[in-house]
Structure formats: structure tokens, C-alpha cells
Design an enzyme around this catalytic site. Structure first.
Site, mmCIF file in Angstrom:
data_model
loop_
_atom_site.group_PDB
_atom_site.id
_atom_site.type_symbol
_atom_site.label_atom_id
_atom_site.label_comp_id
_atom_site.label_asym_id
_atom_site.label_seq_id
_atom_site.Cartn_x
_atom_site.Cartn_y
_atom_site.Cartn_z
ATOM 1 N N GLU A 88 0.816 -1.218 0.000
ATOM 2 C CA GLU A 88 0.000 0.000 0.000
ATOM 3 C C GLU A 88 0.852 1.272 0.000
ATOM 4 O O GLU A 88 1.242 1.770 1.060
ATOM 5 C CB GLU A 88 -0.940 0.015 1.225
ATOM 6 N N LYS A 145 -2.371 -1.893 -3.253
ATOM 7 C CA LYS A 145 -3.442 -1.077 -2.674
ATOM 8 C C LYS A 145 -3.060 0.396 -2.809
ATOM 9 O O LYS A 145 -2.415 0.962 -1.930
ATOM 10 C CB LYS A 145 -3.647 -1.455 -1.203
HETATM 11 P P1 13P Z 1 -9.474 3.998 3.967
HETATM 12 O O1 13P Z 1 -10.254 3.278 2.903
HETATM 13 O O2 13P Z 1 -10.317 4.585 5.051
HETATM 14 O O3 13P Z 1 -8.481 4.958 3.374
HETATM 15 O O4 13P Z 1 -8.615 2.902 4.733
HETATM 16 C C1 13P Z 1 -7.970 1.946 4.016
HETATM 17 C C2 13P Z 1 -6.744 1.573 4.693
HETATM 18 O O5 13P Z 1 -6.550 0.432 5.021
HETATM 19 C C3 13P Z 1 -5.742 2.602 4.960
HETATM 20 O O6 13P Z 1 -4.524 2.022 5.318
#
Ligand code: 13P
Length: 342
Positions: A177, A219
Site C-alpha cells: 500500500e 493497494k
Molecule cells: P481507507 O479506505 O479509510 O483509506 O482505509 C484503508 C486503509 O486500510 C488505509 O490504510
């Protein structure tokens, strides 16, 4: 590395009509969410809230897996079953946030690097033994005058890739991510330029560390106008910019892209995903791993009262259905209205 296991898990997480629920808020972050509804955050209230999602009948129609925080992975739902078992029984894969948070990056004022590599293999092995089958690590990039810095781009990509290779060694599919934040007045063009830099650097590092690309999920943020930018790009422009940036940086070997919502409204997060999936097949599955965009209406409905659990579950299942439909580009304003009434 068990490549077949990793590939099977990754594929299951982006199965048709399904996406991921991110419920891995750290104790500090869930505390802020509870503050917004005037509820005290305790270990009991946190599992009381989160189990409404884990036990919602039919959740697995549109939720393939749930990302948990360390505390939650070790808790039990009301009937006494450990959370990983309750999720598996319900047809959802347990996942785990393994980073220990974004910490100040020395030499780069105002920026962060995500920590948690020390002892990570042993922690991942324990999480696997507890039932987790995938993991998450979030790198954070802030857009500001003069930033992100080269140091921030490099340090976070390196950490993400080291994490990914360690998670795979323990049998966990790494969700990688790199989140370029939407906070700020930057234009969508700047957002795209920075995201392209961040993502391409991440994939260069994943290659360097020998990460098995068929066994990861990316992500990313969507490419939007900054949250305080005076002109907000419309849905179709967001879809165009996000797809262009992904196609330039993400190898086709990656099975899926599971977007974060990042502070977008829940409906807008669904509309953006829907618009992208309406553009026909892409090299990767395009899905969701939303936190706030799946939870926000349920959090309000719950309001700290056990008696509100059915209403919270209904609100959650509605958002899950809408996002499930966005996986095939078949979400619509009518569906938003009719599904909510169910
Ligand atoms: P949000 O969809 O609220 O941004 O959270 C996703 C997430 O896992 C952030 O690390």
C-alpha cells in the site's frame, strides 16, 4: 516460498464481486473514529463494534477478506469463537496489518517512513499460525511544496518491498500500500505525477527484493484532485487518470489492484471504482480494500449500542453490495437507492 498458496490466496481476495474490508485501524485511529460518535474506545467496545462486520449474514457475498489489527486477531466474537475462526466460518479470509506505523523520516522534515521490519518474519509466522493468510503495510506520501522528497519515495518503496518479501516467505499475501495522500490543494495532474513516481519506484524495489508479483495485491490511492483543490475533477477524469497511471507502472503479472478510499465519501469511492470497471477488462482485477468508505455509515448507525447492531450491519451490507456491483461496472444511482431500502 509457497508460490501456489500465495497465488491462490491473492486470487480469492479479488474473486468476482468481492473486495476487502479494512478494519485494521490502530488503537489511536479507532479512538478518533469513536470520538466522532461519542463512544469510549476500550478493548470491549472495539470488538463489540468490529464483530458487527464479522458476523453480518451474507457479508461474504461481497467481502473476500478482512484486514485486522493485532489486538483484533487475538480477540473473540460474542459466541466465544476466535475472530480468525469466525471469519473463516463465514467464508472470509483473515488478514493482518503488520507495519508499526509511519514515523518521522530523519532528514526529511514533515515526512514519514513506515516502520516494522525488525522481527517481522517471526511475527508473520505467528500470524499465519493464528489463521491470517494475507498482510498489509502502508507507506505514506504527502504532497506539499517541495515534496514528497526523493528520500521519502525511496525509503518507503524499500520498506514496502522488504515487507513484501518477508510476508511471502511466511505464506502471507502482501498487500502493498503506497498511499499518496489526497489532503492538500494539489491538482489531479500533480497527484498523477507523484503517484507515478511512487508506484514505479515501489515496483523497481519489489523486483530488486525478488517478490513474486503473482502473489501480491497493490493497494493504491485513486488519482483525484487534492481535497482542498478549488476545482474537483469529475468521476470520468478520475477513472482516466487512475487507469493511465496504473497501466504505466503496474506489471500485468499482478493479479489485483484493491483501492483504498483515503477520505473520499463512501458514494464517490463506489462511483470511481464503478467508472473504472466500466472501461472494460484491464490487466488486473480492480477492486476495493476500503476502510472508511465501507464503515462510515455503519459506525454512525451503531453509535456504541449493541441494540443497533442490525442497523449497522444493514448499512455495511448495503455499501458492500454497491461496491460489489462496482466490480463489474454495474453500480447505479438506482441501486444506491434500492439496495439501501433492503
Ligand atoms: P481507507 O479506505 O479509510 O483509506 O482505509 C484503508 C486503509 O486500510 C488505509 O490504510
Amino acid at each position: 516460498m509457497d508460490k501456489q498458496l500465495l497465488e491462490n490466496t491473492a486470487k480469492a481476495l479479488v474473486a468476482p464481486n468481492k473486495g476487502i474490508l479494512a478494519a485494521d485501524e490502530s488503537t489511536g485511529t479507532i479512538g478518533k473514529r469513536f470520538d466522532s460518535i461519542g463512544v469510549e474506545s476500550t478493548a470491549d467496545s472495539r470488538i463489540g463494534y468490529r464483530q458487527t462486520f464479522f458476523t453480518a449474514e451474507g457479508a461474504s457475498d461481497n467481502v473476500s477478506g478482512v484486514i485486522l489489527y493485532d489486538e483484533t486477531l487475538r480477540q473473540s466474537v460474542a459466541d466465544g469463537r476466535p475472530v480468525p475462526k469466525a471469519l473463516t466460518d463465514a467464508g472470509m479470509l483473515p488478514g493482518i496489518k503488520v507495519d508499526t506505523g509511519a514515523k518521522p523520516l530523519a532528514g526529511a522534515p514533515g515526512e514519514t517512513v513506515t516502520e516494522g521490519l525488525d522481527g517481522l518474519l517471526a511475527r508473520c509466522e505467528e500470524y499465519f499460525a493464528l489463521g491470517a493468510r494475507f498482510a498489509k503495510w502502508r507507506g505514506v506520501y504527502k504532497i506539499f511544496d517541495g515534496g514528497p522528497s526523493h528520500a521519502c519515495i525511496q525509503a518507503n518503496a524499500h520498506a514496502l518491498a522488504r515487507y513484501a518479501s518477508i510476508a511471502q516467505a511466511a505464506g502471507l499475501v502482501p498487500i502493498v500500500e503506497p498511499e499518496v495522500l489526497m489532503e492538500g490543494d494539489h491538482t489531479i495532474e500533480t497527484f498523477e505525477k507523484v503517484s507515478q513516481w511512487a508506484w514505479s519506484t515501489v515496483f523497481e524495489q519489489l523486483y530488486t527484493m525478488g517478490v513474486h508479483l503473482e502473489g501480491i495485491l497493490l493497494k493504491p490511492n485513486m488519482i483525484l484532485s487534492g481535497s482542498t483543490c478549488p476545482t474537483q475533477a469529475p468521476v470520468e477524469e478520475v477513472a482516466t487518470a487512475t487507469l493511465r497511471c496504473l497501466r504505466r507502472t503496474v506489471p500485468a503479472a499482478v493479479p489485483g489492484v484493491v483501492f483504498l478510499s483515503g477520505g473520499q465519501s463512501d458514494v464517490l469511492a463506489t462511483e470511481h471504482l464503478n467508472a473504472m470497471n466500466q472501461r472494460g477488462p484491464q490487466p488486473w482485477e480492480l477492486s476495493y480494500s476500503y476502510g472508511r468508505a465501507l464503515q462510515a455509515p455503519a459506525l454512525k448507525a451503531w453509535a456504541g449500542e449493541e441494540a443497533n447492531a442490525p442497523a449497522a450491519q444493514a448499512a455495511f451490507l448495503h455499501r458492500a453490495r454497491c461496491n460489489g456491483a462496482a466490480r463489474t461496472g454495474s453500480y447505479s444511482a438506482e441501486m444506491e437507492a434500492t439496495s439501501a431500502a433492503m
